[in-house]
Design a protein around this motif. Structure first.
Motif, PDB file in Angstrom:
ATOM      1  N   ILE A 150       0.832  -1.210   0.000  1.00 39.28           N
ATOM      2  CA  ILE A 150       0.000   0.000   0.000  1.00 39.28           C
ATOM      3  C   ILE A 150       0.866   1.259   0.000  1.00 39.28           C
ATOM      4  CG2 ILE A 150      -1.656   1.330   1.386  1.00 39.28           C
ATOM      5  CD1 ILE A 150      -2.879  -1.313   2.268  1.00 39.28           C
ATOM      6  N   LEU A 151       1.933   1.237   0.789  1.00 39.08           N
ATOM      7  CA  LEU A 151       2.820   2.401   0.837  1.00 39.08           C
ATOM      8  C   LEU A 151       3.466   2.669  -0.527  1.00 39.08           C
ATOM      9  CD1 LEU A 151       4.617   1.832   4.272  1.00 39.08           C
ATOM     10  CD2 LEU A 151       2.926   3.585   3.746  1.00 39.08           C
ATOM     11  N   LEU A 152       3.951   1.603  -1.164  1.00 41.39           N
ATOM     12  CA  LEU A 152       4.611   1.780  -2.459  1.00 41.39           C
ATOM     13  C   LEU A 152       3.622   2.223  -3.532  1.00 41.39           C
ATOM     14  CD1 LEU A 152       6.983  -1.336  -2.413  1.00 41.39           C
ATOM     15  CD2 LEU A 152       7.654   1.069  -2.180  1.00 41.39           C
ATOM     16  N   VAL A 153       2.387   1.721  -3.452  1.00 41.92           N
ATOM     17  CA  VAL A 153       1.378   2.132  -4.424  1.00 41.92           C
ATOM     18  C   VAL A 153       1.005   3.598  -4.240  1.00 41.92           C
ATOM     19  CG1 VAL A 153      -1.035   1.807  -5.117  1.00 41.92           C
ATOM     20  CG2 VAL A 153       0.452  -0.188  -4.783  1.00 41.92           C
ATOM     21  N   GLN A 154       0.891   4.028  -2.982  1.00 47.18           N
ATOM     22  CA  GLN A 154       0.506   5.408  -2.727  1.00 47.18           C
ATOM     23  C   GLN A 154       1.602   6.389  -3.160  1.00 47.18           C
ATOM     24  OE1 GLN A 154      -0.401   5.488   1.464  1.00 47.18           O
ATOM     25  NE2 GLN A 154      -2.538   4.878   1.164  1.00 47.18           N
ATOM     26  N   ARG A 155       2.846   6.078  -2.803  1.00 45.63           N
ATOM     27  CA  ARG A 155       3.966   6.950  -3.201  1.00 45.63           C
ATOM     28  C   ARG A 155       5.238   6.133  -3.070  1.00 45.63           C
ATOM     29  NH1 ARG A 155       3.635  11.560  -6.245  1.00 45.63           N
ATOM     30  NH2 ARG A 155       5.490  12.863  -5.918  1.00 45.63           N
ATOM     31  N   TRP A 156       5.723   5.634  -4.190  1.00 49.56           N
ATOM     32  CA  TRP A 156       6.830   4.689  -4.129  1.00 49.56           C
ATOM     33  C   TRP A 156       8.101   5.294  -3.553  1.00 49.56           C
ATOM     34  CZ3 TRP A 156      11.398   5.552  -6.642  1.00 49.56           C
ATOM     35  CH2 TRP A 156      11.402   6.510  -7.667  1.00 49.56           C
ATOM     36  N   SER A 157       8.323   6.595  -3.810  1.00 55.83           N
ATOM     37  CA  SER A 157       9.547   7.223  -3.289  1.00 55.83           C
ATOM     38  C   SER A 157       9.530   7.289  -1.759  1.00 55.83           C
ATOM     39  CB  SER A 157       9.703   8.627  -3.875  1.00 55.83           C
ATOM     40  OG  SER A 157       8.570   9.418  -3.575  1.00 55.83           O
ATOM     41  N   LEU A 158       8.371   7.666  -1.201  1.00 51.52           N
ATOM     42  CA  LEU A 158       8.268   7.687   0.264  1.00 51.52           C
ATOM     43  C   LEU A 158       8.283   6.268   0.829  1.00 51.52           C
ATOM     44  CD1 LEU A 158       5.562  10.475   0.808  1.00 51.52           C
ATOM     45  CD2 LEU A 158       8.054  10.677   0.837  1.00 51.52           C
ATOM     46  N   GLY A 159       7.726   5.320   0.087  1.00 49.65           N
ATOM     47  CA  GLY A 159       7.740   3.928   0.534  1.00 49.65           C
ATOM     48  C   GLY A 159       9.151   3.376   0.669  1.00 49.65           C
ATOM     49  N   LEU A 160      10.010   3.753  -0.267  1.00 53.24           N
ATOM     50  CA  LEU A 160      11.402   3.289  -0.190  1.00 53.24           C
ATOM     51  C   LEU A 160      12.104   3.871   1.026  1.00 53.24           C
ATOM     52  CD1 LEU A 160      12.505   3.425  -3.946  1.00 53.24           C
ATOM     53  CD2 LEU A 160      11.937   1.401  -2.568  1.00 53.24           C
ATOM     54  N   VAL A 161      11.758   5.132   1.390  1.00 49.45           N
ATOM     55  CA  VAL A 161      12.343   5.734   2.589  1.00 49.45           C
ATOM     56  C   VAL A 161      11.951   4.932   3.829  1.00 49.45           C
ATOM     57  CG1 VAL A 161      12.375   7.792   4.062  1.00 49.45           C
ATOM     58  CG2 VAL A 161      12.425   8.050   1.577  1.00 49.45           C
ATOM     59  N   LEU A 162      10.664   4.528   3.890  1.00 48.70           N
ATOM     60  CA  LEU A 162      10.198   3.773   5.051  1.00 48.70           C
ATOM     61  C   LEU A 162      10.780   2.357   5.097  1.00 48.70           C
ATOM     62  CD1 LEU A 162       6.432   4.704   5.421  1.00 48.70           C
ATOM     63  CD2 LEU A 162       8.292   5.248   6.966  1.00 48.70           C
ATOM     64  N   LEU A 163      11.065   1.774   3.933  1.00 44.87           N
ATOM     65  CA  LEU A 163      11.584   0.396   3.895  1.00 44.87           C
ATOM     66  C   LEU A 163      13.095   0.317   4.060  1.00 44.87           C
ATOM     67  CD1 LEU A 163       9.419  -1.096   0.988  1.00 44.87           C
ATOM     68  CD2 LEU A 163       9.104  -1.390   3.441  1.00 44.87           C
ATOM     69  N   ALA A 164      13.753   1.470   4.139  1.00 44.95           N
ATOM     70  CA  ALA A 164      15.215   1.481   4.259  1.00 44.95           C
ATOM     71  C   ALA A 164      15.730   0.713   5.478  1.00 44.95           C
ATOM     72  CB  ALA A 164      15.713   2.928   4.284  1.00 44.95           C
ATOM     73  N   PRO A 165      15.035   0.748   6.651  1.00 42.73           N
ATOM     74  CA  PRO A 165      15.579   0.037   7.821  1.00 42.73           C
ATOM     75  C   PRO A 165      15.417  -1.482   7.782  1.00 42.73           C
ATOM     76  CG  PRO A 165      14.095   1.832   8.480  1.00 42.73           C
ATOM     77  CD  PRO A 165      13.882   1.579   7.032  1.00 42.73           C
ATOM     78  N   VAL A 166      14.768  -2.030   6.759  1.00 39.31           N
ATOM     79  CA  VAL A 166      14.454  -3.464   6.775  1.00 39.31           C
ATOM     80  C   VAL A 166      15.711  -4.316   6.878  1.00 39.31           C
ATOM     81  CG1 VAL A 166      13.564  -5.369   5.380  1.00 39.31           C
ATOM     82  CG2 VAL A 166      12.256  -3.249   5.579  1.00 39.31           C
ATOM     83  N   LEU A 167      16.707  -4.062   6.054  1.00 40.99           N
ATOM     84  CA  LEU A 167      17.913  -4.902   6.038  1.00 40.99           C
ATOM     85  C   LEU A 167      18.670  -4.857   7.368  1.00 40.99           C
ATOM     86  CD1 LEU A 167      19.626  -6.824   4.405  1.00 40.99           C
ATOM     87  CD2 LEU A 167      20.898  -4.855   3.503  1.00 40.99           C
ATOM     88  N   PRO A 168      18.979  -3.635   7.903  1.00 44.84           N
ATOM     89  CA  PRO A 168      19.677  -3.650   9.203  1.00 44.84           C
ATOM     90  C   PRO A 168      18.855  -4.307  10.317  1.00 44.84           C
ATOM     91  CG  PRO A 168      19.037  -1.406   8.571  1.00 44.84           C
ATOM     92  CD  PRO A 168      18.849  -2.276   7.380  1.00 44.84           C
ATOM     93  N   LEU A 169      17.530  -4.176  10.275  1.00 49.09           N
ATOM     94  CA  LEU A 169      16.705  -4.812  11.299  1.00 49.09           C
ATOM     95  C   LEU A 169      16.771  -6.330  11.194  1.00 49.09           C
ATOM     96  CD1 LEU A 169      13.495  -2.567  11.463  1.00 49.09           C
ATOM     97  CD2 LEU A 169      15.329  -2.773  13.141  1.00 49.09           C
ATOM     98  N   MET A 170      16.846  -6.867   9.993  1.00 45.51           N
ATOM     99  CA  MET A 170      16.950  -8.316   9.830  1.00 45.51           C
ATOM    100  C   MET A 170      18.261  -8.835  10.416  1.00 45.51           C
ATOM    101  SD  MET A 170      15.411  -8.809   5.968  1.00 45.51           S
ATOM    102  CE  MET A 170      15.808 -10.554   5.950  1.00 45.51           C
ATOM    103  N   VAL A 171      19.352  -8.095  10.204  1.00 49.61           N
ATOM    104  CA  VAL A 171      20.645  -8.500  10.769  1.00 49.61           C
ATOM    105  C   VAL A 171      20.595  -8.461  12.296  1.00 49.61           C
ATOM    106  CG1 VAL A 171      23.089  -7.913  10.914  1.00 49.61           C
ATOM    107  CG2 VAL A 171      21.895  -7.748   8.718  1.00 49.61           C
ATOM    108  N   LEU A 172      20.017  -7.375  12.833  1.00 50.98           N
ATOM    109  CA  LEU A 172      19.927  -7.245  14.285  1.00 50.98           C
ATOM    110  C   LEU A 172      19.072  -8.357  14.892  1.00 50.98           C
ATOM    111  CD1 LEU A 172      19.475  -3.364  14.575  1.00 50.98           C
ATOM    112  CD2 LEU A 172      21.462  -4.699  15.296  1.00 50.98           C
TER     113      LEU A 172
END
Length: 606
Positions: A150-172
């Motif tokens: 839903i976030l990417l559909v609404q505004r993909w650029s803002l969605g990418l900003v929100l999804l940026a922490p996914v990788l470091p959170l998976m490592v943690l």
């Protein structure tokens, strides 16, 4: 996951209801993601157009969505409550049944507190895991995926900003899971140790008070408590660490998206309603993301509880109702008695059959070092039908171990034991214990009535309650226990308390003796049955016991001449072997070791 997947056999019967509950929870969670879309419509539509009717309609729609979400979550809780209580009960019953089938050697090496904690706190952890973490790991995972779309559909650029922490959170999360799993296992083992100390202190309270050891026991308990406290604080630090990152990184991403979105709204590239919906969706995902650390912690505790549960369940049980697997037997050195006719068993008269025969029997405890000599070696002994054999030996000679082989509490590591000509290894444990009754040196009683403790040793007989009561009275009379039992507040219906500690040592021993003779066993094993009795009571018990011994084949561990005189013959156990067999007077005259034991000069007969 490998650990938790082992729980599937217990979950399978209720999988349909749990599946429905999961679908309901996912639907309720997805409703929360619809609310931001309604907000977008409200802001860009009725609010921008100053339409009160539209605003009221949007508010009513939001209210209905909220009510639907609440009702669905309530339905989910109702769906999982009953089946999960049933799963916990089934697992507890399975564990208890398995404990009853495990060999005595297992219970010799496992502290009771560790077993108790596995059957209580560990199973409670698993029920909580099924009810909450298991469900919400699925629900929150689906919610995060749907929300990200839903976030990417609404505004993909803002969605990418929100999804940026996914990788470091998976490592943690990966690092946290490994550390927390070790800490959770350590804490659960420490709870088991603590439970053991509490149980032993309660059962041994007379010893602790009698020797004034309450301070040292309290000190030992305090040390274990502090160790558990330190472990729990370590778990709390790990949780605080992961929760801090799980909260901070998404908040930073939301802040960055808010700034970027506000700039785009100011530039006219983005509507205010879209920004409100976007941020509302992001805020709706805060709980699913923040809860990951908490859910992983509970999942790790459930995984360690599962490992602890299956540590016991994976122990091989012995078949109580069937013969054991084939084992290598050392052929007896002397020809055994002829095979008894089929049908010899419990309840048959002592005049038939071939008695109790040990042929080349050897035994080593399962946890003994492989290179250590066996405790019993080449035991060859024949107790004729209707005969009473006294077993005498010094402390540690293996008398109690030898008697434990007859009811198949242990199986010999070599050689053969025969009951009326039948190899004991081919007789099921159920049948062997119906043929053999045992009175142990330590009289263990249960939290039940005196009658229930005694009748535990007797198979059901025709004739109903009256016949059972007659057998009870006969057994109490043989053990000279009828007098003090009748004097109890409620007679034989009196609760004797945990371990029978409300009774004296002699009273407990007489009830244990009554339990051994109540079933009129074909073979009777008595391990020093009169050691706690005074001289007068001992004489009365011996007189009554002679009548019982005349109708059965008996092996009696004896430490005093008065007990030895109950027997027809005496076997001297020395160095793990039968050193001599004869009457009491013959051995007293011809065997110096036996004479020393009977006179108390041989270091004690125990």
């Amino acid at each position: 996951m490998r650990s938790l997947l082992r729980l599937w056999p217990f979950i399978r019967p209720v999988r349909a209801r749990l599946g429905v509950a999961a679908c309901v929870a996912v639907l309720a969670s997805c409703i929360s993601l619809v609310i931001p879309l309604v907000l977008k419509w409200l802001v860009d539509g009725p609010v921008a157009a100053r339409d009160p009717d539209g605003a009221w309609l949007g508010g009513a729609f939001l209210l209905l969505l909220g009510l639907a979400e609440a009702l669905l979550f309530g339905l989910r809780r109702w769906l999982v409550a009953r089946p999960l209580a049933g799963v916990e009960a089934t697992m507890r019953e399975t564990l208890y049944g398995h404990l009853q089938r495990l060999p005595v050697a297992f219970h010799d090496r496992w502290p009771s507190g560790q077993l108790l904690s596995r059957g209580t706190t560990d199973l409670q952890l698993l029920r909580m895991f099924f009810a909450f973490p298991l469900m919400f790991l699925l629900v929150n995972g689906v919610t995060i995926l749907v929300g990200a779309v839903i976030l990417l559909v609404q505004r993909w650029s803002l969605g990418l900003v929100l999804l940026a922490p996914v990788l470091p959170l998976m490592v943690l999360c990966s690092v946290f899971e490994a550390k927390y799993g070790r800490a959770a296992r350590r804490a659960q083992d420490q709870v088991g140790d603590l439970t053991t100390v509490v149980e032993e202190s309660v059962l041994g309270i007379r010893i602790i008070k009698g020797f004034g050891r309450h301070r040292s026991q309290a000190r030992a308990f305090r040390e274990l408590t502090r160790a558990l406290r330190s472990t729990e604080l370590g778990k709390a630090r790990l949780l605080a660490w992961i929760w801090g990152f799980m909260t901070a990184l998404p908040e930073l991403a939301i802040g960055g998206a808010l700034v970027c979105g506000a700039v785009q709204v100011a530039d006219g590239e983005l509507s205010a309603g879209t920004l409100v919906a976007f941020l509302s969706t992001a805020l709706a995902l805060r709980w699913p993301v923040d809860s990951i650390g908490f859910l992983l912690a509970m999942s790790n505790e459930a995984a360690t509880a599962t490992d602890r549960y299956f540590e016991v369940m994976d122990e091989p049980a012995v078949a109580e109702s069937g013969p054991p697997p084939s084992a290598v037997r050392i052929p007896p050195r002397t020809a055994g008695p002829p095979t008894a006719t089929a049908g010899a068993g419990a309840g048959a008269g002592a005049a038939t059959g071939q008695g109790l025969v040990f042929s080349g029997v050897a035994f080593r405890y399962p946890d003994a070092p492989p290179d250590s000599p066996p405790l019993l070696r080449d035991i060859t002994l024949h107790i004729r039908p209707g005969e009473t054999m006294a077993l005498v030996g010094a402390t540690g000679s293996g008398k109690t171990t030898l008697t434990a082989l007859v009811p198949r509490l242990y199986d010999p590591t070599a050689g053969r034991i025969s009951l009326d000509g039948r190899d004991l290894a081919t007789i099921s444990r159920d049948e062997a214990r119906a043929m053999v009754a045992v009175a142990f040196e330590e009289p263990t009683l249960f939290s039940a009535t005196a009658a229930e403790n005694v009748l535990m040793g007797g198979a059901s007989r025709p004739g109903g309650a009256d016949a059972q009561d007659d057998e009870l009275r006969r057994a109490l009379a043989v053990a000279q226990a009828d007098g003090f039992v009748d004097a109890l507040p409620e007679g034989s219906a009196t609760q004797v308390g945990e371990q029978g500690l409300s009774l004296s040592g002699g009273q407990r021993q007489r009830l244990a003796l009554a339990r051994a003779v109540v079933g009129r066993p074909r073979f009777l094993i008595l391990d020093d049955p009169l050691s706690a009795l005074d001289v007068h009571t001992e004489a009365l018990v011996e007189a009554a016991l002679r009548q019982v011994l005349s109708t059965t084949t008996a092996l009696v561990v004896a430490h005093r001449p008065s007990t030895v005189l109950l027997a027809d013959r005496v076997a001297l156990l020395s160095g793990g072997r039968i050193a001599a067999v004869g009457t009491h007077h013959e051995l007293l005259r011809d065997n110096p070791e036996y004479a020393a034991l009977m006179s108390g000069e041989g270091g004690g007969a125990r």
